[in-house]
Design an enzyme around this catalytic site. Structure first.
Site, mmCIF file in Angstrom:
data_model
loop_
_atom_site.group_PDB
_atom_site.id
_atom_site.type_symbol
_atom_site.label_atom_id
_atom_site.label_comp_id
_atom_site.label_asym_id
_atom_site.label_seq_id
_atom_site.Cartn_x
_atom_site.Cartn_y
_atom_site.Cartn_z
ATOM 1 C CG PHE A 152 0.483 0.624 -5.556
ATOM 2 C CD1 PHE A 152 0.456 0.787 -6.923
ATOM 3 C CD2 PHE A 152 0.817 -0.615 -5.038
ATOM 4 C CE1 PHE A 152 0.748 -0.271 -7.776
ATOM 5 C CE2 PHE A 152 1.104 -1.678 -5.872
ATOM 6 C CZ PHE A 152 1.075 -1.507 -7.250
ATOM 7 C CG HIS A 153 -0.958 5.431 -0.298
ATOM 8 N ND1 HIS A 153 -1.401 4.145 -0.181
ATOM 9 C CD2 HIS A 153 -2.006 6.220 0.085
ATOM 10 C CE1 HIS A 153 -2.645 4.137 0.262
ATOM 11 N NE2 HIS A 153 -3.036 5.386 0.421
ATOM 12 C CD GLU A 154 6.742 8.409 -2.058
ATOM 13 O OE1 GLU A 154 7.445 9.340 -2.485
ATOM 14 O OE2 GLU A 154 6.126 8.453 -0.976
ATOM 15 C CG LEU A 155 4.476 4.089 -7.621
ATOM 16 C CD1 LEU A 155 3.956 2.790 -8.224
ATOM 17 C CD2 LEU A 155 5.561 4.675 -8.498
ATOM 18 C CB SER A 174 -0.926 -0.006 1.222
ATOM 19 O OG SER A 174 -1.685 1.172 1.301
#
Length: 503
Positions: free
Chosen positions: A429-432, A426
């Site tokens: 994907f938050h960083e992306l 998680s």
């Protein structure tokens, strides 16, 4: 006013009323034969057994006094039965306290009461206070919303991102081709796994490359990265589920004889547009499309999206522009900026949740006749941070449980490391979704998500030790008062510093 509880006093019976009538007739005949006045007298001269019946009937008749609170029923009964009934009904000797009861706001009874009135009061106060703040803001700063908030000529520069969004449909077709080749036994199982890994990695890296190469707006980049993550999660679910179905179908000791492996382009196409991240060959379906309901939900979507834009432009942007880097400078000033930003940020976050998880996903489900619409649970009542992550985003939670958490447990990974792995996925994907559109890789979003892991165990401990309210308050504080406003300030100032250094 009625002074007796309706639950503890029984209604007057016909026998009690008859006793009163017989007593008055008996006293009237006795007084007439002695030449006395026949006006109603006190019951002191009545026999003891009759007085007992009178007192019993008076206590039973006390229930009728409840009508005085809502109308004239009690007065009507008194006028019909005579003034003597009123004397028996309102006797001071009738007990006013008959059982033990708690105050409505006491700790033992507060959660057994309905708080609809207090909720309405909170809504009225919230509307009044925020209306005053909006008027004060408009009087002080004027109308700050730009005319090019939704679209401008510079938005045309984002056409490579739009084309990239359209080209993402190639990857589901590639995954379908791999499954078709496996079904026809043209490729082996290991080759199919390698091809699925290549497809999913390419699906992520290709939009990242396009976003970093193009000078696009932040909103366009975030939209592309969100769509990229959604397609990636769906591709992983499709490949993983197909592999599992294929394994069960080829197993000699299949538990369910109805399990069969087949490849359907129609089912894959429905899955790619359906409001779910977990693939299965068929889904529960609703019988029809309610067009009027869809129109109403779409109108709400437009209204709340506009409200989000108003709050961002009128409140959040001025606060952020007039702030300093929270990790550089005066600590008290940083705390004041974070607290000032927390309220409008909370409003935007709640509007975003309502627009996406309730309005948009339900509109999409209605148009596709998708039956399972549990897109969220009552996360606002979360007793711990772990409960929040399990309830606020059900599509992602089901995907994590199905394709990350339980697969880790099946290969003998302990529970705690499995939880950390799920949060790690998680966090990536938050960083992306934030770092790529900002072109900043300071890992603030990654650190923020991984910081939830110790909070999960801390709030679980506090819930067991002190009850559910403590964990719920820590959840609200960590997310809405401290966490999100801090991330907004960090990314904004890092982005401004990057643009300043480049110029």
């Amino acid at each position: 006013m009625a002074i007796l509880d309706s639950g503890s006093v029984t209604m007057a019976t016909e026998n009690g009323v008859a006793d009163l009538d017989r007593l008055r007739r008996r006293k009237s005949r006795s007084d007439s034969s002695n030449g006395l006045d026949t006006s109603p007298s006190d019951d002191a001269g009545a026999p003891s057994d009759v007085r007992d019946r009178i007192n019993s009937a008076a206590a039973e008749d006390a229930q009728g006094t409840a009508n005085l609170a809502g109308g004239n029923g009690g007065d009507t009964e008194n006028r019909e039965s005579g003034n003597a009934d009123g004397r028996f009904t309102y006797r001071p000797s009738v007990p006013a306290h008959r059982r033990t009861r708690e105050s409505p706001l006491s700790s033992d009874a507060i959660f057994k009461q309905s708080h609809a009135g207090l909720f309405n009061l909170c809504v009225v106060v919230l509307v009044a206070v925020n209306s005053r703040l909006i008027i004060e803001n408009l009087m002080k700063y004027g109308w700050l919303i730009r005319t090019d908030f939704w679209f401008s000529s510079t938005s045309l520069r984002d056409w490579p991102l739009f084309m990239c969004c359209l080209s993402l449909s190639i990857f589901p077709l590639a995954a379908f081709t791999v499954e078709k080749l496996v079904l026809q036994k043209l490729i082996s199982e290991p080759v199919a796994i390698i091809l699925h890994v290549v497809i999913t990695l390419t699906e992520v890296l290709y939009p990242v490359y396009v976003t970093l190469r193009c000078d696009s707006a932040f909103l366009s980049g975030v939209t592309l990265m969100l769509l990229t993550c959604i397609v990636w999660l769906k591709l992983v679910s499709y490949a993983h589920t197909s592999y599992d179905i294929r394994t069960l179908a080829n197993s000699a000791d299949t538990v369910d004889p109805e399990v069969s492996y087949y490849v359907s382009l129609k089912s894959l196409a429905y899955f790619m547009v359906a409001p779910t991240l977990c693939y299965q060959p068929s889904y529960p379906r609703s019988p029809c499309i309610r067009k009027g309901w869809v129109a109403r939900q779409f109108a709400k979507l437009v209204i709340f999206t506009g409200l989000m834009g108003f709050i961002i432009e009128q409140y959040i942007n001025p606060i952020v522009r007039n702030s300093k880097h929270p990790l550089q400078g005066d600590l008290l000033y940083a705390i004041e900026r974070v607290l000032k930003l927390s309220v409008p940020n909370l409003y935007v976050w709640l509007c975003m949740f309502y627009c996406f998880f309730h309005l948009w996903l339900n509109i999409l489900a209605e148009l596709l006749c998708f039956g399972d619409r549990e897109f969220y649970k009552d996360w606002w009542n979360a007793k711990s941070v772990g409960d929040y992550w399990r309830m606020w985003n059900m599509p992602v939670h089901k995907w994590m449980v199905r394709h990350v958490y339980f697969p880790c447990l099946r290969i003998k990974i302990p529970k705690v490391p499995a939880i950390i792995i799920a949060f790690l996925v998680s966090a990536v994907f938050h960083e992306l979704c934030i770092a790529v559109p900002c072109r900043l890789f300071n890992l603030w979003a990654f650190i923020g998500i991984m910081f939830q892991v110790p909070l999960v165990f801390v709030t679980n401990y506090l819930q067991e030790r002190f009850g559910s309210m403590v964990g719920n308050m820590i959840f609200w504080f960590s997310f809405c008062i401290f966490g999100q406003p801090m991330c907004v300030l960090l990314y904004y100032h890092d982005l401004m510093n990057r643009k300043g250094s480049m110029s």
